[in-house]
Write a protein that holds these residues in place. Structure first.
Motif, mmCIF file in Angstrom:
data_model
loop_
_atom_site.group_PDB
_atom_site.id
_atom_site.type_symbol
_atom_site.label_atom_id
_atom_site.label_comp_id
_atom_site.label_asym_id
_atom_site.label_seq_id
_atom_site.Cartn_x
_atom_site.Cartn_y
_atom_site.Cartn_z
ATOM 1 N N ALA A 1 31.808 5.278 -6.514
ATOM 2 C CA ALA A 1 32.182 5.530 -5.723
ATOM 3 C C ALA A 1 31.010 5.612 -4.499
ATOM 4 O O ALA A 1 31.248 5.409 -3.281
ATOM 5 C CB ALA A 1 33.088 6.038 -5.166
ATOM 6 N N GLU A 2 30.396 6.814 -4.913
ATOM 7 C CA GLU A 2 29.007 6.204 -4.344
ATOM 8 C C GLU A 2 27.985 5.856 -4.995
ATOM 9 O O GLU A 2 27.533 5.656 -2.661
ATOM 10 C CB GLU A 2 28.265 7.566 -5.230
ATOM 11 C CG GLU A 2 26.824 8.676 -4.811
ATOM 12 C CD GLU A 2 27.043 9.007 -2.992
ATOM 13 O OE1 GLU A 2 26.661 8.994 -1.989
ATOM 14 O OE2 GLU A 2 27.923 10.018 -3.345
ATOM 15 N N ASP A 3 27.880 4.931 -5.550
ATOM 16 C CA ASP A 3 27.068 3.706 -5.067
ATOM 17 C C ASP A 3 27.336 2.570 -3.888
ATOM 18 O O ASP A 3 26.962 1.829 -2.872
ATOM 19 C CB ASP A 3 27.338 2.584 -6.338
ATOM 20 C CG ASP A 3 26.239 3.586 -7.279
ATOM 21 O OD1 ASP A 3 25.271 4.322 -7.196
ATOM 22 O OD2 ASP A 3 26.292 3.073 -8.655
ATOM 23 N N VAL A 4 28.828 2.074 -4.081
ATOM 24 C CA VAL A 4 29.715 1.482 -2.902
ATOM 25 C C VAL A 4 29.848 2.467 -1.497
ATOM 26 O O VAL A 4 29.721 1.400 -0.212
ATOM 27 C CB VAL A 4 31.422 1.506 -3.129
ATOM 28 C CG1 VAL A 4 31.856 0.536 -1.966
ATOM 29 C CG2 VAL A 4 31.320 0.783 -4.452
ATOM 30 N N LEU A 5 29.679 3.540 -1.614
ATOM 31 C CA LEU A 5 29.228 4.013 -0.273
ATOM 32 C C LEU A 5 27.961 3.895 0.772
ATOM 33 O O LEU A 5 27.652 3.424 1.972
ATOM 34 C CB LEU A 5 29.901 5.087 -0.370
ATOM 35 C CG LEU A 5 30.760 6.560 -0.249
ATOM 36 C CD1 LEU A 5 30.937 7.772 -0.733
ATOM 37 C CD2 LEU A 5 30.970 5.817 1.685
ATOM 38 N N LYS A 6 27.332 3.670 -0.140
ATOM 39 C CA LYS A 6 25.447 3.640 -0.222
ATOM 40 C C LYS A 6 26.077 2.457 0.156
ATOM 41 O O LYS A 6 24.771 1.502 1.247
ATOM 42 C CB LYS A 6 24.326 3.755 -0.871
ATOM 43 C CG LYS A 6 24.286 5.165 -1.867
ATOM 44 C CD LYS A 6 23.555 5.453 -2.696
ATOM 45 C CE LYS A 6 23.070 6.715 -2.930
ATOM 46 N NZ LYS A 6 22.470 6.840 -3.824
ATOM 47 N N GLN A 7 26.281 0.890 -0.129
ATOM 48 C CA GLN A 7 26.313 0.178 -0.282
ATOM 49 C C GLN A 7 26.536 -0.493 1.545
ATOM 50 O O GLN A 7 26.545 -1.595 2.149
ATOM 51 C CB GLN A 7 26.759 -0.925 -1.180
ATOM 52 C CG GLN A 7 26.226 -0.853 -2.202
ATOM 53 C CD GLN A 7 26.525 -2.637 -3.577
ATOM 54 O OE1 GLN A 7 28.147 -2.347 -3.472
ATOM 55 N NE2 GLN A 7 26.379 -1.761 -4.518
ATOM 56 N N VAL A 8 28.105 -0.141 1.397
ATOM 57 C CA VAL A 8 29.116 -0.088 2.737
ATOM 58 C C VAL A 8 27.984 0.589 3.903
ATOM 59 O O VAL A 8 28.124 -0.103 4.849
ATOM 60 C CB VAL A 8 30.530 0.731 2.629
ATOM 61 C CG1 VAL A 8 31.196 0.950 3.903
ATOM 62 C CG2 VAL A 8 31.302 0.442 1.783
ATOM 63 N N GLU A 9 27.487 1.455 4.122
ATOM 64 C CA GLU A 9 26.451 2.174 4.611
ATOM 65 C C GLU A 9 25.578 1.237 4.982
ATOM 66 O O GLU A 9 25.206 1.099 6.599
ATOM 67 C CB GLU A 9 26.268 3.576 4.762
ATOM 68 C CG GLU A 9 26.477 4.263 4.503
ATOM 69 C CD GLU A 9 25.835 6.055 4.107
ATOM 70 O OE1 GLU A 9 25.397 5.813 3.662
ATOM 71 O OE2 GLU A 9 27.329 7.108 3.881
ATOM 72 N N GLU A 10 25.283 0.274 4.127
ATOM 73 C CA GLU A 10 24.144 -0.507 3.990
ATOM 74 C C GLU A 10 24.539 -2.285 4.903
ATOM 75 O O GLU A 10 23.395 -2.970 4.888
ATOM 76 C CB GLU A 10 23.516 -0.880 3.227
ATOM 77 C CG GLU A 10 22.154 0.585 2.859
ATOM 78 C CD GLU A 10 21.505 0.065 1.583
ATOM 79 O OE1 GLU A 10 21.778 -0.929 0.867
ATOM 80 O OE2 GLU A 10 20.914 1.093 1.268
ATOM 81 N N GLY A 11 25.869 -2.717 4.626
ATOM 82 C CA GLY A 11 26.744 -3.563 5.123
ATOM 83 C C GLY A 11 26.582 -4.693 4.327
ATOM 84 O O GLY A 11 26.100 -5.497 4.194
ATOM 85 N N LYS A 12 26.151 -4.221 2.516
ATOM 86 C CA LYS A 12 25.895 -4.989 2.051
ATOM 87 C C LYS A 12 27.287 -5.331 0.873
ATOM 88 O O LYS A 12 27.059 -6.306 -0.004
ATOM 89 C CB LYS A 12 25.195 -4.191 0.284
ATOM 90 C CG LYS A 12 23.674 -4.334 1.303
ATOM 91 C CD LYS A 12 22.751 -3.400 0.224
ATOM 92 C CE LYS A 12 20.875 -3.835 1.069
ATOM 93 N NZ LYS A 12 19.399 -3.337 -0.126
#
Length: 148
Positions: A107-118
């Motif tokens: 979930a933490e990794d996905v949060l970062k990806q979402v913030e980066e639009g990836k």
């Protein structure tokens, strides 16, 4: 008189033993209820999040909603880990805790990806987050058996 006192004492001891057993049953039912609620939350997340993730790439509101759901699922996992399972559920609880560790990290990794639009829908299904959510929901059958 001694016989009456002996019988009353025996009944009292049996009743006290029965209360402990009743407490164990109640604890088991409470745990089962809490665990079932958690698994249902994870299941709903696993069903709703892929579409929301796809929208989040181009929609700020969807991105904020996805971030809130990811944070909520992390907190729910942490709360579940704090539950004290009855003896009959200790192994199941340990299994879910192991999945929760990966779920929280994912979930933490996905949060970062979402913030980066990836995040894309094709990638979403392969994420550890989704796979762990599915594994946690698969445990639901075992949890339901505890309530029987």
């Amino acid at each position: 008189m001694k016989i009456i006192l002996t019988v009353l004492g025996g009944v009292g001891l049996l009743s006290a033993g029965g209360c402990g057993m009743l407490d164990q049953v109640n604890d088991g039912l409470n745990y089962t209820s809490e665990a079932a609620g958690y698994v249902e939350k994870v299941k709903t997340f696993a069903e709703d999040a892929p579409e929301l993730a796809e929208q989040a790439v181009n929609d700020t509101e969807a991105k904020e909603k996805l971030e809130a759901q990811l944070e909520s699922i992390q907190q729910a996992a942490a709360d579940f880990n704090e539950l004290t399972p009855p003896d009959a559920a200790a192994e199941i609880h340990q299994t879910v805790q192991e999945h929760n560790e990966t779920l929280q990290k994912s979930a933490e990794d996905v949060l970062k990806q979402v913030e980066e639009g990836k995040v894309s829908l094709e990638e979403w299904e392969q994420l550890d987050l989704v796979q762990n959510a599915k594994q946690i929901t698969d445990v639901m059958g075992q949890i339901e058996k505890l309530g029987e």
